[in-house]
Design an enzyme around this catalytic site. Structure first.
Site, PDB file in Angstrom:
ATOM      1  N   GLU A   1       0.805  -1.219   0.000  1.00 20.76           N
ATOM      2  CA  GLU A   1       0.000   0.000   0.000  1.00 20.76           C
ATOM      3  C   GLU A   1       0.841   1.272   0.000  1.00 20.76           C
ATOM      4  OE1 GLU A   1      -3.128   0.416  -0.295  1.00 20.76           O
ATOM      5  OE2 GLU A   1      -4.071  -1.503   0.127  1.00 20.76           O
TER       6      GLU A   1
ATOM      7  N   GLU B   1       7.836 -21.783   6.990  1.00 25.87           N
ATOM      8  CA  GLU B   1       8.220 -20.954   8.132  1.00 25.87           C
ATOM      9  C   GLU B   1       9.177 -21.662   9.090  1.00 25.87           C
ATOM     10  OE1 GLU B   1       5.037 -21.240  11.651  1.00 25.87           O
ATOM     11  OE2 GLU B   1       4.155 -20.466   9.807  1.00 25.87           O
TER      12      GLU B   1
END
Length: 291
Positions: A77, A108
């Protein structure tokens, strides 16, 4: 802490829809309070990031799963909102791009991959790394923070558990204590909301301090569609006191550069002179405006 069971939700599967949403709403009210307790640490992190980026450094977010997706969202953004290069604000998620929309099994769990991904970015001591993991124990994030620390980069941990390996690795620790989740261990809930709130603060405060905001207006926002063109006209009109027609004329004359257009309108000069004023001010809009 993030794996504890919440007493109030032990009968979640027997509750009505109304009971479930009321319970979740009640628990969510605690998130802003928990984040509020971390404001001093958040402000320190903002100062560290501003110092790094002012010196030519980059901001890296590193996370896995839902934490990584929060990081990707915030980083994505910022270029259209603040006009910065996407190369200066990078989000790394365990498993890469595929992990943004789906699970990548075991991604992960690799400490080495966290270090590897930062190494591929050619991390330097001028950069800053924000590791994000609700548990504070995610191996991928630990590997990234450990590598960043060795390289001399500034490090920030955003977690829900303060007494964890991740917090021990970072120079600045932001740890909103949100407590147990309504759905046990589902840290996309309160922990995710806390992460989003903190990331909002970090990116917005950093960009404002770096001069990508004029007053409370998005002066560097990109104009990629009709809605954003209209917003830019309103921003210029609000910031300069000119009418929308004059703002549109200045924006076109400036080559669709809101900074140049604002200097034109407030200093009553042509685009060429406005660009010179900005250059002499090293891009500082307030200085170019004589404010």
């Amino acid at each position: 802490m993030t794996e504890a069971r919440l007493a109030a939700s032990r009968n979640l599967d027997r509750m009505t829809a109304s009971q479930i949403v009321r319970l979740m709403n009640r628990e969510d009210r605690n998130v802003a309070v928990a984040v509020g307790r971390e404001l001093p640490a958040i402000a320190r992190a903002v100062d560290a990031i501003v110092a790094a980026m002012s010196g030519g450094g980059r901001l890296f977010y590193v996370g896995a799963g839902s934490s990584g997706r929060m990081a990707v969202l915030d980083a994505a953004e910022c270029p259209p909102t603040f006009g910065i290069s996407p190369k200066r604000m990078v989000a790394l998620i365990a498993g890469g791009r595929r992990a943004v929309t789906g699970a990548v099994e075991g991604a992960e769990d690799s400490v080495s991959n966290g270090a590897r991904d930062l190494r591929l970015q050619k991390l330097t001591q001028r950069d800053v790394v924000v590791g994000i993991a609700a548990s504070g124990t995610t191996p991928y994030v630990l590997g990234a923070l450990g590598y960043a620390r060795k390289r001399g980069a500034a490090t920030v941990a955003l977690t829900s558990n303060r007494a964890t390996p991740m917090a021990q690795l970072a120079r600045i620790v932001i740890a909103p204590g949100i407590g147990a989740e309504v759905l046990t261990g589902s840290t996309r809930l309160k922990a995710g909301s806390a992460q989003k709130m903190v990331l909002n603060m970090l990116s917005t405060a950093v960009m404002a301090r770096l001069g990508h905001v004029y007053e409370n207006l998005m002066i560097d926002a990109e104009m990629t569609n009709q809605k954003l063109w209209g917003r830019s006209l309103r921003i210029l009109a609000d910031a300069s006191g000119a009418d929308v027609s004059a703002a549109g004329h200045a924006l076109r004359a400036s080559g669709h550069n809101m900074r140049v257009a604002l200097v034109m309108l407030k200093r009553k000069v042509r685009a060429s002179e406005a660009k010179k004023l900005l250059t002499h001010a090293n891009g500082n809009l307030r200085a170019a405006l004589g404010e």
